[in-house]
Scaffold this active site. Structure first.
Site, PDB file in Angstrom:
ATOM      1  N   SER A  63       0.813  -1.214   0.000  1.00 12.88           N
ATOM      2  CA  SER A  63       0.000   0.000   0.000  1.00 12.88           C
ATOM      3  C   SER A  63       0.851   1.271   0.000  1.00 12.88           C
ATOM      4  O   SER A  63       1.995   1.277   0.444  1.00 12.88           O
ATOM      5  CB  SER A  63      -0.912   0.022   1.230  1.00 12.88           C
ATOM      6  OG  SER A  63      -1.675  -1.151   1.316  1.00 12.88           O
TER       7      SER A  63
HETATM    8  N1  SAH Z   1      -0.732  -5.033   4.034  1.00 11.48           N
HETATM    9  C1  SAH Z   1       0.026  -5.322   2.824  1.00 11.48           C
HETATM   10  C2  SAH Z   1      -0.727  -4.964   1.570  1.00 11.48           C
HETATM   11  C3  SAH Z   1      -1.560  -6.095   1.229  1.00 11.48           C
HETATM   12  S1  SAH Z   1      -2.346  -6.181  -0.338  1.00 11.48           S
HETATM   13  C4  SAH Z   1       1.371  -4.659   2.841  1.00 11.48           C
HETATM   14  O1  SAH Z   1       1.692  -3.932   3.775  1.00 11.48           O
HETATM   15  O2  SAH Z   1       2.143  -4.915   1.923  1.00 11.48           O
HETATM   16  C5  SAH Z   1      -3.639  -7.281   0.162  1.00 11.48           C
HETATM   17  C6  SAH Z   1      -3.208  -8.673   0.488  1.00 11.48           C
HETATM   18  O3  SAH Z   1      -4.358  -9.376   0.948  1.00 11.48           O
HETATM   19  C7  SAH Z   1      -2.692  -9.481  -0.702  1.00 11.48           C
HETATM   20  O4  SAH Z   1      -1.420  -9.963  -0.425  1.00 11.48           O
HETATM   21  C8  SAH Z   1      -3.716 -10.617  -0.850  1.00 11.48           C
HETATM   22  O5  SAH Z   1      -3.128 -11.838  -1.289  1.00 11.48           O
HETATM   23  C9  SAH Z   1      -4.246 -10.715   0.565  1.00 11.48           C
HETATM   24  N2  SAH Z   1      -5.553 -11.356   0.721  1.00 11.48           N
HETATM   25  C10 SAH Z   1      -6.656 -11.243  -0.039  1.00 11.48           C
HETATM   26  N3  SAH Z   1      -7.670 -11.969   0.469  1.00 11.48           N
HETATM   27  C11 SAH Z   1      -7.194 -12.550   1.611  1.00 11.48           C
HETATM   28  C12 SAH Z   1      -7.765 -13.416   2.604  1.00 11.48           C
HETATM   29  N4  SAH Z   1      -9.030 -13.828   2.545  1.00 11.48           N
HETATM   30  N5  SAH Z   1      -6.971 -13.808   3.629  1.00 11.48           N
HETATM   31  C13 SAH Z   1      -5.682 -13.412   3.722  1.00 11.48           C
HETATM   32  N6  SAH Z   1      -5.091 -12.586   2.813  1.00 11.48           N
HETATM   33  C14 SAH Z   1      -5.843 -12.161   1.770  1.00 11.48           C
END
Ligand code: SAH
Length: 221
Positions: free
Chosen positions: A61
């Site tokens: 993000s």
């Molecule tokens: N917080 C992260 C940004 C994450 S982007 C950072 O600091 O880099 C969102 C993430 O959520 C992705 O990696 C995606 O694979 C994950 N995601 C999506 N659905 C999910 C679920 N049901 N459980 C766990 N992770 C999930």
């Protein structure tokens, strides 16, 4: 050194100048080496004012969004925090830097492994689990704060149930396609919930039991 300067500028121009002035948060964001959480080929862009690809169609993000979400969670040292969507591990590192005890769930195996590695290398003790975090993590509940970093169709009730009294949930919700709002829900001492809207945002979809079906992932590209 180069990274430290870029980080200081990021804190000042991307976060502070946009109105976030919480000293503990600014200090924490000023400490976490964001370059350690982006793929090698994007390392020079680690401190730019936007998200970056981290593989599997996912992103780390934008720094400002990380700051905004973290502030909304009102983290105190020792808080037990669940993050859903570990991604790069950067957000988890910021929470850990604030003194939180962090458990983070990621649905992609490869991303969970990389995040775990990066966090360990930089020295953050974060419990990274592989799985569907859309239904929270029953065995670790209750939490002082839950942060979902992928957009959900609605607020999963399971997550609300895993909040301690006084606990905060911050989650991007896309109730109308293409329009995501960052929502905070606080659980009051009497068990009632208070909901407020924080910002318009753009996150990748939350895929899982209480999120979107898998085909939403391909729709997203
Ligand atoms: N917080 C992260 C940004 C994450 S982007 C950072 O600091 O880099 C969102 C993430 O959520 C992705 O990696 C995606 O694979 C994950 N995601 C999506 N659905 C999910 C679920 N049901 N459980 C766990 N992770 C999930």
């Amino acid at each position: 050194m180069e990274h430290e300067e870029a980080r200081d500028r990021m804190v000042r121009y991307q976060i502070q100048q946009r109105g976030i002035d919480d000293p503990r948060l600014l200090e924490a964001v000023g400490k976490v080496p964001r370059e350690a959480f982006v793929p090698r080929r994007y390392r020079k862009m680690a401190y730019r004012d936007g998200p970056l690809p981290i593989g599997r169609g996912q992103t780390i993000s934008q720094p400002y969004v990380v700051a905004l979400m973290t502030l909304a969670l009102q983290i105190e040292p020792g808080d037990k925090v669940l993050e859903v969507g570990t991604g790069s591990g950067y957000q988890a590192a910021v929470l850990a830097e604030l003194g939180a005890e962090v458990v983070s769930v990621e649905r992609h195996d490869g991303l969970a492994d990389k995040a775990r590695e990066a966090l360990e290398k930089v020295g953050y003790d974060v419990d990274v689990r592989r799985g569907d975090g859309s239904k929270g993590l029953e065995e670790e509940a209750p939490f002082d704060a839950i942060l979902v970093t992928a957009a959900a169709p609605t607020i999963p009730t399971t997550l609300l149930e895993q909040l301690r009294d006084g606990g905060r949930l911050v989650i991007p919700v896309e109730e109308t396609r293409g329009h995501q709002r960052l929502i905070r829900v606080t659980r009051n001492a009497d068990g009632s919930f208070e909901r407020s809207e924080l910002a318009q945002v753009a996150f990748v979809p939350l895929i899982g039991e209480e999120g979107w079906d898998d085909d939403r992932a391909s729709w997203w590209g």
